[in-house]
Design a protein around this motif. Structure first.
Motif, PDB file in Angstrom:
ATOM      1  N   ASN A   1       0.811  -1.234   0.000  1.00 15.55           N
ATOM      2  CA  ASN A   1       0.000   0.000   0.000  1.00 15.55           C
ATOM      3  C   ASN A   1       0.836   1.273   0.000  1.00 15.55           C
ATOM      4  N   ILE A   2       2.162   1.139  -0.127  1.00 16.93           N
ATOM      5  CA  ILE A   2       3.035   2.297   0.019  1.00 16.93           C
ATOM      6  C   ILE A   2       2.721   3.408  -0.981  1.00 16.93           C
ATOM      7  N   TRP A   3       2.423   3.052  -2.233  1.00 17.53           N
ATOM      8  CA  TRP A   3       2.203   4.101  -3.244  1.00 17.53           C
ATOM      9  C   TRP A   3       0.892   4.826  -3.008  1.00 17.53           C
ATOM     10  N   ASP A   4      -0.130   4.100  -2.566  1.00 18.93           N
ATOM     11  CA  ASP A   4      -1.406   4.747  -2.266  1.00 18.93           C
ATOM     12  C   ASP A   4      -1.259   5.694  -1.078  1.00 18.93           C
ATOM     13  N   ILE A   5      -0.533   5.257  -0.047  1.00 25.44           N
ATOM     14  CA  ILE A   5      -0.351   6.101   1.138  1.00 25.44           C
ATOM     15  C   ILE A   5       0.519   7.301   0.820  1.00 25.44           C
ATOM     16  N   ARG A   6       1.590   7.097   0.049  1.00 21.93           N
ATOM     17  CA  ARG A   6       2.457   8.240  -0.304  1.00 21.93           C
ATOM     18  C   ARG A   6       1.710   9.294  -1.104  1.00 21.93           C
ATOM     19  N   SER A   7       0.703   8.881  -1.876  1.00 24.41           N
ATOM     20  CA  SER A   7      -0.052   9.854  -2.676  1.00 24.41           C
ATOM     21  C   SER A   7      -0.832  10.816  -1.798  1.00 24.41           C
ATOM     22  N   GLN A   8      -0.979  10.486  -0.509  1.00 22.96           N
ATOM     23  CA  GLN A   8      -1.682  11.361   0.428  1.00 22.96           C
ATOM     24  C   GLN A   8      -0.723  12.133   1.329  1.00 22.96           C
ATOM     25  N   MET A   9       0.585  11.987   1.046  1.00 26.47           N
ATOM     26  CA  MET A   9       1.617  12.676   1.819  1.00 26.47           C
ATOM     27  C   MET A   9       2.304  13.738   0.968  1.00 26.47           C
ATOM     28  N   GLY A  10       2.753  14.793   1.627  1.00 29.65           N
ATOM     29  CA  GLY A  10       3.694  15.713   1.011  1.00 29.65           C
ATOM     30  C   GLY A  10       5.030  15.550   1.713  1.00 29.65           C
ATOM     31  N   ILE A  11       6.101  15.458   0.947  1.00 28.79           N
ATOM     32  CA  ILE A  11       7.420  15.194   1.530  1.00 28.79           C
ATOM     33  C   ILE A  11       8.398  16.244   1.024  1.00 28.79           C
ATOM     34  N   VAL A  12       9.094  16.913   1.944  1.00 31.85           N
ATOM     35  CA  VAL A  12      10.089  17.927   1.591  1.00 31.85           C
ATOM     36  C   VAL A  12      11.395  17.546   2.268  1.00 31.85           C
ATOM     37  N   PHE A  13      12.427  17.357   1.448  1.00 30.58           N
ATOM     38  CA  PHE A  13      13.708  16.902   1.968  1.00 30.58           C
ATOM     39  C   PHE A  13      14.655  18.078   2.223  1.00 30.58           C
ATOM     40  N   GLN A  14      15.860  17.728   2.682  1.00 34.77           N
ATOM     41  CA  GLN A  14      16.852  18.718   3.092  1.00 34.77           C
ATOM     42  C   GLN A  14      17.331  19.585   1.934  1.00 34.77           C
ATOM     43  N   ASN A  15      17.633  18.959   0.800  1.00 33.29           N
ATOM     44  CA  ASN A  15      18.208  19.685  -0.335  1.00 33.29           C
ATOM     45  C   ASN A  15      17.194  19.759  -1.469  1.00 33.29           C
TER      46      ASN A  15
ATOM     47  N   LEU B   1       2.272  20.362  -1.732  1.00 36.47           N
ATOM     48  CA  LEU B   1       0.915  20.822  -1.463  1.00 36.47           C
ATOM     49  C   LEU B   1      -0.022  20.589  -2.645  1.00 36.47           C
ATOM     50  N   ALA B   2       0.526  20.572  -3.859  1.00 35.28           N
ATOM     51  CA  ALA B   2      -0.305  20.353  -5.049  1.00 35.28           C
ATOM     52  C   ALA B   2      -0.987  18.988  -5.014  1.00 35.28           C
ATOM     53  N   LEU B   3      -0.413  18.058  -4.264  1.00 31.10           N
ATOM     54  CA  LEU B   3      -1.013  16.730  -4.124  1.00 31.10           C
ATOM     55  C   LEU B   3      -2.198  16.725  -3.162  1.00 31.10           C
ATOM     56  N   HIS B   4      -2.475  17.883  -2.533  1.00 31.35           N
ATOM     57  CA  HIS B   4      -3.522  17.996  -1.515  1.00 31.35           C
ATOM     58  C   HIS B   4      -3.308  16.952  -0.415  1.00 31.35           C
ATOM     59  N   PRO B   5      -2.128  16.978   0.206  1.00 31.33           N
ATOM     60  CA  PRO B   5      -1.796  15.935   1.176  1.00 31.33           C
ATOM     61  C   PRO B   5      -2.541  16.109   2.488  1.00 31.33           C
ATOM     62  N   ARG B   6      -2.712  15.001   3.186  1.00 36.45           N
ATOM     63  CA  ARG B   6      -3.257  15.044   4.540  1.00 36.45           C
ATOM     64  C   ARG B   6      -2.137  15.246   5.554  1.00 36.45           C
ATOM     65  N   LEU B   7      -0.914  14.935   5.140  1.00 31.24           N
ATOM     66  CA  LEU B   7       0.225  14.976   6.046  1.00 31.24           C
ATOM     67  C   LEU B   7       1.435  15.523   5.308  1.00 31.24           C
ATOM     68  N   LEU B   8       2.115  16.518   5.891  1.00 32.02           N
ATOM     69  CA  LEU B   8       3.346  17.073   5.338  1.00 32.02           C
ATOM     70  C   LEU B   8       4.512  16.683   6.229  1.00 32.02           C
ATOM     71  N   ILE B   9       5.502  15.998   5.650  1.00 37.31           N
ATOM     72  CA  ILE B   9       6.691  15.605   6.393  1.00 37.31           C
ATOM     73  C   ILE B   9       7.877  16.396   5.860  1.00 37.31           C
ATOM     74  N   MET B  10       8.549  17.121   6.748  1.00 38.23           N
ATOM     75  CA  MET B  10       9.718  17.917   6.372  1.00 38.23           C
ATOM     76  C   MET B  10      10.942  17.332   7.068  1.00 38.23           C
ATOM     77  N   ASP B  11      11.867  16.791   6.278  1.00 32.22           N
ATOM     78  CA  ASP B  11      13.064  16.174   6.836  1.00 32.22           C
ATOM     79  C   ASP B  11      14.243  17.130   6.688  1.00 32.22           C
ATOM     80  N   GLU B  12      14.563  17.849   7.765  1.00 30.84           N
ATOM     81  CA  GLU B  12      15.648  18.842   7.769  1.00 30.84           C
ATOM     82  C   GLU B  12      15.472  19.842   6.618  1.00 30.84           C
ATOM     83  N   ALA B  13      14.215  20.232   6.372  1.00 35.91           N
ATOM     84  CA  ALA B  13      13.895  21.030   5.190  1.00 35.91           C
ATOM     85  C   ALA B  13      14.474  22.433   5.226  1.00 35.91           C
TER      86      ALA B  13
END
Length: 281
Positions: free
Chosen positions: A77-91, A157-169
């Protein structure tokens, strides 16, 4: 409040170059409620980055479960769940794939099969939310660090996520760029109720969080509000964390003999007390 993410007795180990096994995450449990801002802090090597990879399914635990949107995170289910997440990395440079800002923000939408008309609206809306609407046709590598990270947030944000994860953003940004990004996320959370998990080593960034999780040697050391966490300042410094500037200055002033009331987590709080109690008489 509804639970949106949880770690349930999660452990993760990996082999080192000398053939030994290192336990990067050791029996970690916590929950994140819908609409919360959670800051996860710790020194280098405390397990923060491994925790981020476990949250988004780049790694899977050796023990325990990672649950996102009340589902156990699995390879199925990883791809379905990731489609509801926004992820911003360090670089942010590592996230850019488009030749222009709008192409880059549209990339994940295309991969998720969003119709062109809706995709166009989402790209423009998400860039407007982060004050980058005038940069649609700019090349990403010509932007400043803060602008690049805002575009990365717009893509999430364009993905309309339910959850935003920022890793050392914000770790690679100058103070102005860092403040820009934090203001944008704070405003979006206030307006939309977005759930935010911010993984950072910068304790200044945690002041906006509802709760703070302190990691040390792969374990959860403590969990609490920013006020509760910063009340343990000596303990934080002992594990290699740098206290907010205002707290360090307050401590130095007290050592010099100045009487101050309570802890001061922000420069504004400290300046206000100094002015009203010591300089305005």
């Amino acid at each position: 409040m509804k639970e949106i993410l949880s770690m349930d007795h999660v452990s993760y180990s990996y082999p080192t170059e000398d053939g030994e096994v290192k336990r990067a995450i050791d029996d970690v449990s916590f929950t994140v409620q819908d609409g919360e801002w959670i800051a996860i802090v710790g020194h280098n090597g405390s397990g923060k980055s491994t925790l981020a990879k476990l949250m988004i399914g780049l790694l899977f635990p050796n023990e325990g479960n990672v649950n996102v949107f009340i589902e156990k995170l699995t390879e199925d289910n990883i791809w379905d769940i990731r489609s509801q997440m926004g992820i911003v990395f360090q670089n942010p440079d590592n996230q850019f794939v488009g030749s222009t800002v709008q192409d880059d923000v549209a990339f994940a939408l295309e991969n998720n099969g969003i119709p062109f008309e809706e995709m166009t609206i989402r790209v423009q809306d998400s860039l407007a939310q982060v004050n980058m609407g005038d940069f649609l046709n700019h090349e990403p590598h010509h932007l400043s660090g803060g602008q690049k990270q805002r575009v990365a947030i717009a893509g999430a944000l364009a993905l309309h996520p339910r959850l935003l994860i920022m890793d050392e953003a914000t770790s690679m940004l100058d103070p102005q760029g860092r403040d820009e990004v934090i203001r944008v996320v704070e405003e979006l959370k206030r307006k939309t109720g977005l759930t935010v998990v911010s993984i950072t080593h910068d304790l200044e960034e945690t002041l906006l969080a509802d709760r703070v999780i302190v990691m040390n040697k792969g374990k959860v050391l403590t969990v609490g509000t920013p006020e509760q966490i910063f009340a343990r300042g000596d303990e934080l410094e002992a594990i290699g964390l740098d206290l907010p500037f205002a707290m360090k200055v307050s401590g130095l002033l007290r050592k010099s003999g100045m009487q101050l009331n309570g802890e001061h987590m922000t420069e504004e709080e400290l300046v206000n007390e100094l002015w009203t109690s010591h300089f305005s008489k």
